[in-house]
Scaffold this motif. Structure first.
Motif: not given
Length: 407
Positions: A163-185
């Motif tokens: 709740r405090r030491e990480v930020d948890i967000v919602i991303v659809p499964p097929p977009l996860m790898a792209d979100a990681l590659a872009s630096g968004a997560i």
């Protein structure tokens, strides 16, 4: 059977949609008189909403989603039941290469061990906080998902407050790898093949897996509209039999090559068959071609993998309470418990002679080795099913379990 039952089912492009996909493609559905139409969606929110407005009679859903619907926690909530599970395991926690390098410096090991990787992540979080840097951002697929709860359980057990030491967000499964590659997560928890997607692209590293955080743990279920199920008991029972036969076929290693190619089709996952084989075989590409074995990574049929245990429902409910999504009351616990319907499962599958657990619930995390248990039909062996931190969940001690986690 006279005529066919028309059933429309929603699914997300994931390895664990395999039981539904194979039921259609290998003829198990039509053999039971089910004309099964599969509709692919991108997000769990869309699956939820289309179920609610009656577009789908059933769907491949996150195991906590029907519970959340019945507790009125989701928009357009309608009564939903889970008469069958669609397998055990299948998720992984993947982190960026930059984060993995920092975790290695802090003692992470490449063997998917949740304790060593989690404690290394705790040190990285502490280092960032000491430097005044923003919290790491992790993605999960839905607020009411096994991914959210197992990620939080893992972090909390390793001393990281989710709740405090990480930020948890919602991303659809097929977009996860792209979100990681872009630096968004900085990392994510998702079902296969979307961790493999980052690993083979060289953009991430699998740090740990669901099958190590909680062995033999539930993941997806068949969600069915409660009214439709009550009005169409024969159709539902026929579908459960088709899915059971499909799960048996999917579990046979000799079929994995064919199954991988079926799933790779553009109508389903639209990704290389080689990606599917990592999850099906348990030979995971942890990153950069580093192939590492994970026993029971994804289990479609063995160990009562399709049985809707009420103890699974109640553990998910306990995590909803733990993380402030719902207040704990006897009424709420009863709603969660009654969402899973082992009675419908047994009635439908009894003619098949498959193993049917005689109990509706069990102590989760109690088995350290394969253990024969009471069953009707074929013999049944369960476990190992341990939580990585040695925890146990006794559904008969729900109040004390919740109290211990939330104090």
């Amino acid at each position: 059977m006279d005529g066919n039952h028309q059933i429309i089912a929603g699914f997300i492009p994931l390895l664990d949609s395999a039981v539904l996909v194979a039921a259609k493609e290998k003829g198990f559905a039509i053999a039971e008189g089910i004309d099964l139409t599969l509709v692919r969606e991108t997000s769990w929110a869309t699956i939820r909403d289309r179920m609610a407005v009656g577009h789908f009679q059933v769907a491949h859903v996150l195991a906590p989603m029907p519970i959340a619907a019945n507790l009125g926690l989701t928009p357009l909530a309608v009564p939903t039941i889970a008469p069958m599970a669609l397998g055990l395991g299948g998720n992984a926690v993947t982190v960026s290469n930059a984060l993995w390098a920092l975790m290695l410096e802090r003692g992470a090991t490449p063997d998917f061990n949740p304790a060593t990787t989690g404690h290394a992540l705790k040190q990285v979080c502490a280092d960032r906080a000491a430097r005044g840097e923003p919290a790491l951002r992790f993605a999960v697929v839905h607020p009411f998902s096994g991914h959210n709860y197992e990620l939080r359980y893992w972090l909390a057990a390793c001393g990281v407050d989710p709740r405090r030491e990480v930020d948890i967000v919602i991303v659809p499964p097929p977009l996860m790898a792209d979100a990681l590659a872009s630096g968004a997560i900085d990392g994510y928890c998702v079902g296969e093949p979307w961790s493999t997607a980052a690993a083979v692209a060289g953009n991430g590293r699998i740090a740990t897996v669901k099958a190590a955080i909680w062995r033999s743990s539930p993941e997806k279920v068949l969600g069915a509209g409660a009214k439709w199920a009550a009005d169409n008991p024969e159709a539902l029972a026929a579908l459960l039999r088709a899915l059971c036969r499909s799960a048996q076929w999917c579990a046979d290693r000799g079929n994995h090559g064919e199954l991988a190619h079926i799933l790779a089709d553009n109508a389903y996952l639209a990704r290389p068959a080689e990606w599917m084989l990592h999850g099906l075989s348990g030979q995971l590409d942890a990153g950069g071609g580093d192939i590492r074995p994970m026993e029971d990574f994804f289990v479609p049929f063995a160990k009562a993998a399709t049985f809707p245990w009420k103890s699974h429902a109640l553990w998910f409910y306990s995590q909803m309470v733990r993380w402030g999504q719902v207040k704990h009351t006897a009424e709420h616990a009863g709603i969660a418990r009654d969402t899973y319907r082992p009675d419908l499962y047994r009635a439908a599958l009894k003619p098949l002679g498959v193993a049917l657990p005689v109990a509706n619930a069990k102590v989760e995390g109690a088995l350290s080795a394969p253990t024969p248990v009471g069953s009707a039909g074929a013999s049944l062996t369960l476990g190992p099913d341990g939580f990585f931190d040695g925890g146990r969940f006794d559904p008969d001690q729900l109040d004390s379990y919740i109290a211990a986690q939330t104090r």
